[in-house]
Design a protein around this motif. Sequence first.
Motif, PDB file in Angstrom:
ATOM      1  N   GLY A 115     -58.136 100.506  21.518  1.00  0.00           N
ATOM      2  CA  GLY A 115     -58.391 101.883  22.274  1.00  0.00           C
ATOM      3  C   GLY A 115     -57.751 102.067  23.514  1.00  0.00           C
ATOM      4  O   GLY A 115     -57.274 100.814  24.263  1.00  0.00           O
ATOM      5  N   SER A 116     -57.606 103.244  24.024  1.00  0.00           N
ATOM      6  CA  SER A 116     -56.832 103.349  25.412  1.00  0.00           C
ATOM      7  C   SER A 116     -57.721 103.037  26.483  1.00  0.00           C
ATOM      8  O   SER A 116     -57.139 102.757  27.434  1.00  0.00           O
ATOM      9  N   SER A 117     -59.121 102.831  26.458  1.00  0.00           N
ATOM     10  CA  SER A 117     -59.460 102.229  27.522  1.00  0.00           C
ATOM     11  C   SER A 117     -59.379 100.812  27.962  1.00  0.00           C
ATOM     12  O   SER A 117     -59.058 100.437  29.355  1.00  0.00           O
ATOM     13  N   VAL A 118     -59.141  99.858  27.066  1.00  0.00           N
ATOM     14  CA  VAL A 118     -58.685  98.471  27.282  1.00  0.00           C
ATOM     15  C   VAL A 118     -57.275  98.550  27.632  1.00  0.00           C
ATOM     16  O   VAL A 118     -56.693  98.051  28.595  1.00  0.00           O
ATOM     17  N   ALA A 119     -56.426  99.623  27.106  1.00  0.00           N
ATOM     18  CA  ALA A 119     -54.812  99.642  27.436  1.00  0.00           C
ATOM     19  C   ALA A 119     -54.966 100.040  28.882  1.00  0.00           C
ATOM     20  O   ALA A 119     -53.982  99.476  29.593  1.00  0.00           O
ATOM     21  N   SER A 120     -55.746 100.957  29.137  1.00  0.00           N
ATOM     22  CA  SER A 120     -55.327 101.284  30.550  1.00  0.00           C
ATOM     23  C   SER A 120     -55.508 100.291  31.815  1.00  0.00           C
ATOM     24  O   SER A 120     -54.777 100.159  32.557  1.00  0.00           O
ATOM     25  N   TYR A 121     -56.221  99.105  31.249  1.00  0.00           N
ATOM     26  CA  TYR A 121     -56.585  98.098  32.364  1.00  0.00           C
ATOM     27  C   TYR A 121     -55.061  97.401  32.309  1.00  0.00           C
ATOM     28  O   TYR A 121     -54.612  96.911  33.325  1.00  0.00           O
ATOM     29  N   PHE A 122     -54.436  97.227  31.139  1.00  0.00           N
ATOM     30  CA  PHE A 122     -53.045  96.501  31.133  1.00  0.00           C
ATOM     31  C   PHE A 122     -52.153  97.369  31.839  1.00  0.00           C
ATOM     32  O   PHE A 122     -51.251  96.688  32.377  1.00  0.00           O
ATOM     33  N   ILE A 123     -52.282  98.651  31.609  1.00  0.00           N
ATOM     34  CA  ILE A 123     -51.207  99.384  32.321  1.00  0.00           C
ATOM     35  C   ILE A 123     -51.414  99.299  33.850  1.00  0.00           C
ATOM     36  O   ILE A 123     -50.530  99.351  34.509  1.00  0.00           O
ATOM     37  N   PHE A 124     -52.712  99.340  34.207  1.00  0.00           N
ATOM     38  CA  PHE A 124     -52.837  99.070  35.559  1.00  0.00           C
ATOM     39  C   PHE A 124     -52.445  97.952  36.361  1.00  0.00           C
ATOM     40  O   PHE A 124     -51.848  98.000  37.372  1.00  0.00           O
ATOM     41  N   LEU A 125     -52.528  96.881  35.170  1.00  0.00           N
ATOM     42  CA  LEU A 125     -52.181  95.516  35.761  1.00  0.00           C
ATOM     43  C   LEU A 125     -50.654  95.422  35.761  1.00  0.00           C
ATOM     44  O   LEU A 125     -49.990  94.863  36.689  1.00  0.00           O
ATOM     45  N   ARG A 126     -49.827  96.115  34.978  1.00  0.00           N
ATOM     46  CA  ARG A 126     -48.328  96.224  35.264  1.00  0.00           C
ATOM     47  C   ARG A 126     -48.083  97.002  36.296  1.00  0.00           C
ATOM     48  O   ARG A 126     -47.052  96.600  37.096  1.00  0.00           O
ATOM     49  N   TRP A 127     -48.707  98.065  36.671  1.00  0.00           N
ATOM     50  CA  TRP A 127     -48.520  98.757  37.969  1.00  0.00           C
ATOM     51  C   TRP A 127     -48.706  97.853  39.286  1.00  0.00           C
ATOM     52  O   TRP A 127     -47.806  97.968  39.947  1.00  0.00           O
ATOM     53  N   MET A 128     -49.954  97.276  39.131  1.00  0.00           N
ATOM     54  CA  MET A 128     -49.985  96.685  40.321  1.00  0.00           C
ATOM     55  C   MET A 128     -48.959  95.392  40.505  1.00  0.00           C
ATOM     56  O   MET A 128     -48.612  94.834  41.582  1.00  0.00           O
ATOM     57  N   TYR A 129     -48.320  94.710  39.435  1.00  0.00           N
ATOM     58  CA  TYR A 129     -47.228  93.747  39.460  1.00  0.00           C
ATOM     59  C   TYR A 129     -46.032  94.349  39.974  1.00  0.00           C
ATOM     60  O   TYR A 129     -45.391  93.676  40.841  1.00  0.00           O
ATOM     61  N   GLY A 130     -45.877  95.763  39.851  1.00  0.00           N
ATOM     62  CA  GLY A 130     -44.590  96.424  40.032  1.00  0.00           C
ATOM     63  C   GLY A 130     -44.808  96.319  41.581  1.00  0.00           C
ATOM     64  O   GLY A 130     -43.635  96.174  42.487  1.00  0.00           O
ATOM     65  N   VAL A 131     -45.827  96.821  42.303  1.00  0.00           N
ATOM     66  CA  VAL A 131     -46.180  97.010  43.634  1.00  0.00           C
ATOM     67  C   VAL A 131     -46.150  95.742  44.422  1.00  0.00           C
ATOM     68  O   VAL A 131     -45.350  95.852  45.465  1.00  0.00           O
ATOM     69  N   ASN A 132     -46.721  94.680  43.763  1.00  0.00           N
ATOM     70  CA  ASN A 132     -46.470  93.201  44.612  1.00  0.00           C
ATOM     71  C   ASN A 132     -45.222  92.939  44.274  1.00  0.00           C
ATOM     72  O   ASN A 132     -44.756  92.130  45.536  1.00  0.00           O
ATOM     73  N   LEU A 133     -44.407  93.078  43.474  1.00  0.00           N
ATOM     74  CA  LEU A 133     -42.991  92.623  43.370  1.00  0.00           C
ATOM     75  C   LEU A 133     -42.220  93.416  44.474  1.00  0.00           C
ATOM     76  O   LEU A 133     -41.394  92.723  45.199  1.00  0.00           O
TER      77      LEU A 133
END
Length: 695
Positions: A115-133
């Motif tokens: 479902g989209s709720s679990v996928a939203s966490y991984f999208i958020f994790l990917r976004w945080m990775y880009g910011v920290n990079l």
Amino acid sequence: SPSSSPSVPNSSDEESIAEEEMARIMEQVEEKKQVIATIRNKPWPMVKKLEVLREAQAFVEKFEGALGKGKGKKFYAYKMMMNKKWIKFKRDFNNFKTQCIPWEMKIKEIESHFGSSVASYFIFLRWMYGVNLVLFGLIFGLVIIPEVLMGMPYGSIPRKTIPRAEEEKAMDFSVLWDFEGYIKYSALFYGYYNNQRTIGWLKYRLPMAYFMVGVSVFGYSLMVVIRSMASNAQESTGEGNGDNFTFSFKMFTSWDYLIGNPETADNKYASITTSFKESIVDEQESNKEENIHLTRFLRVLANFLIICCLCGSGYLIYFVVKRSQEFSKMQNVSWYERNEVEIVMSLLGMFCPPLFETIAALENYHPRIGLKWQLGRIFALFLGNLYTFLLALMDDVHLKLANEEAIKNITHWTLFNYYNASMWNESVTRPPLHPADVPRGSCWETTVGIEFVRLTVSDILVTFITILLGDFLRACFVRFMNYCWCWDLEAGFPSYSEFDISGNVLGLIFNQGMIWMGSFYAPGLVGINVLRLLTSMYFQCWAVMSSNVPHERVFKASKSNNFYMGLLLLVLFLSLLPVAYTIMTLPPSFDCGPFSGKNRMYDVIQETIENDFPTFVSKIFGYIANPGLIIPAILLMASKEHANAVHTSLGLLSTLLTIHKPPFTSQVFSSFTAVGLLKGTMFLSTLKFTSRIFS
């Protein structure tokens, strides 16, 4: 004779026939184009529609280019060929861009099964990775690399040398694991950097760069978070109303007919099934009837239990912090006693969210609303733990600052005695004292950075161990022991675990808050966090696909991205406060860091302006920093609803500035403060009078 000679056709007749043929072909081409445009509205079977469409497209493609003559016909054919190639190139390039998005296929696969709720966490994790990079590139490129390449080498000065008493155990694993020894005196922490105003042949201003990069970390993060929130808000407002005929739309328009891969088709099938479950849950929640009195009682009881858990957690943190202060005064301390605070905080973050989720089952909220309540409660838990940890650090810092002057005097006295001892003759050149023998100060900035690094590493270990023990081993036990057990392990206890969305999201947000606070005192902390996010993406993707099952009540995660961003923005603001407090209030250590020798860290700005800019720029900066000009400017931007609050805040600000005057405003503060406050008061009165007239 004329009768026997063959008849020769006239050229004008041939041209008229050709023109008639071209006109007829053009008319037929236009008819076929009209058929292509309106074939969707025809009440025909799908097979007939496809057959007519193919015939019409073939006719247009064959005869449209024949309408030209000579060079025009060739140019038209070339233009049509290039147009087709351009369309194909754009389609292939869009597919290439999709393939270049990191972990896009993994996230799509998770979304189709969970479902989209679990996928939203991984999208958020990917976004945080880009910011920290980006933050890592900023710190690594402007602070760490210049100091390593152009600064003084390791071992040349005391702050870059291990003390003599620590050399024996500097490479022991137990010492390195606590980020002591060689790691403590490396570029990973604040104390390694020298206070030279310029370094290298480029005359690189490292202290100024260190300060500006520390400020830019918060500025860039604030800009990115606000921009992401604005983008999510625009997308949510532009979606339109799709609540009507939900099941009909999903039934007849969900399938993608371009899918040709069997594995992709299976994922799409699972995704459509999941979307139906989401819509069914939404429909059931909107039509549900409940006993309101029982529901209110259960919700009050659940909130009471959760408040008790929060108070107990706060008391436990307070008790452990007091014990750690006692342990810091002891000589021989075990590994657990040194890391007790980090271990207890990590365990509370691991066990409290599942306990909150168990208690929240009494409230019977809609899953989306329940998720937000859960996020708010875990937010309160982590916030209390984090600020208790910060208060403990501040107490330790104040104790170190109290002893700073005594250690400074000991250092100066040691150097004085060494260079003025009677054993040295005037004709003999005195060799410099070895950096390892020079007495050291406490370097409280490095101590704070070490604590943040320890907390981050302990959080990483606890997270990975929790996944292995709580998810993977649990799933293995249920999978292989279900055949020989007394009851159905999959349907009953312990069953497979569900993915904890709220706990993982809040853990990610508060970990980022620790990175924002600790990066000023440990520049290498952002690099550690980049590695942590990178490994977390692969590790958690594997864990969720191999060990977790979809939620029993599947729901959408629509409009929750901005909720995550709002929490992240609040944590960013709360992370800025301690750093701003230390920069503006606490004096830096005298023998370590790029700001050593200054009264406050921000003095590097005034030093740079005085040495590297013309004199009039320093005067302009002093006048701009004067409260006599700042106060009317702020009052000018204040609306009439907020005028009283602004007036009260500015009064408090002027009092604080009178007590703690920064050096760059001390010259003009006394002459402009009274005039500025008078101007501000007069402007405020005028603003109030004008607002009353126009209201």
